[in-house]
Design a protein around this motif. Structure first.
Motif, short mmCIF file in Angstrom:
data_model
loop_
_atom_site.label_atom_id
_atom_site.label_comp_id
_atom_site.label_asym_id
_atom_site.label_seq_id
_atom_site.Cartn_x
_atom_site.Cartn_y
_atom_site.Cartn_z
N CYS A 18 41.81 46.16 33.44
CA CYS A 18 42.85 45.24 33.91
C CYS A 18 43.30 44.33 32.79
N LEU A 23 39.05 41.20 36.67
CA LEU A 23 38.86 42.26 37.66
C LEU A 23 38.16 43.49 37.08
N ASN A 28 45.38 46.42 44.87
CA ASN A 28 44.24 46.54 45.76
C ASN A 28 44.67 47.58 46.80
N LEU A 43 36.83 36.62 42.94
CA LEU A 43 38.16 37.02 42.51
C LEU A 43 39.18 35.96 42.87
N TRP A 55 40.20 48.61 43.52
CA TRP A 55 41.14 47.97 42.60
C TRP A 55 41.59 48.98 41.56
N GLN A 73 42.33 36.68 43.09
CA GLN A 73 43.38 37.34 43.84
C GLN A 73 43.01 37.31 45.32
#
Length: 166
Positions: free
Chosen positions: A64, A60, A101, A21, A107, A23
């Protein structure tokens, strides 16, 4: 032969680990952090920000959408009670999305759940802990002014519709 097997094992470990990821919840949020305990006032908490980024949030999962930044836009450290939900929403003139998150590491994503193009995620029985929030923009490489709303009673869109602009 030993070197070849080691390289093969390392490649297999990377492939089995799943997607990486972009993020990063360990990074400092761009627009700040808020510590809230259930029943906080004023409700909603409103945070002005610039939504968007250059990372495609679809990496994700299927639900998303939009483009977000690497670092969280905002962080909420929430101490939950027993009777209130936690509602996280964004309001903008642009088509915005949410990526969250949650405190349990799950998520959550949303795009256009309210009237118009504003996203909202509601946690009915929110666990206490850290919520990292990204406000995305549906269009690639775009940014837009937005308001992030953190509430136990209403979405930001509902606040705007009732004439209570913050």
């Amino acid at each position: 032969m030993r070197i070849r097997l080691t390289a093969l094992a390392a490649t297999a470990a990377v492939l089995l680990a799943g997607p990486v990821l972009a993020q990063d919840v360990s990074m400092e949020p761009t627009f700040g952090t808020l510590n809230l305990m259930t029943g906080y006032m004023p409700d909603p908490a409103v945070i002005p920000m610039i939504a968007g980024g250059d990372i495609d949030a679809s990496s994700l999962g299927d639900t998303c959408n939009g483009y977000i930044a690497e670092a969280p836009d905002f962080r909420v450290n929430y101490e939950a009670g027993t009777s209130f939900p936690l509602i996280i929403s964004a309001v903008s003139e642009a088509d915005t999305t949410l990526v969250i998150n949650a405190a349990d590491g799950s998520w959550h994503c949303n795009d256009d759940s309210g009237n118009g193009l504003n996203p909202a995620v509601s946690f009915t029985s929110p666990p206490s802990g850290q919520y990292d929030i990204w406000v995305g923009v549906y269009g690639e490489a775009a940014t837009a002014p937005a308001g992030l709303y953190i509430s136990e009673v209403t979405t930001g869109e509902e606040m705007m519709e009732s004439g209570h602009e913050h």
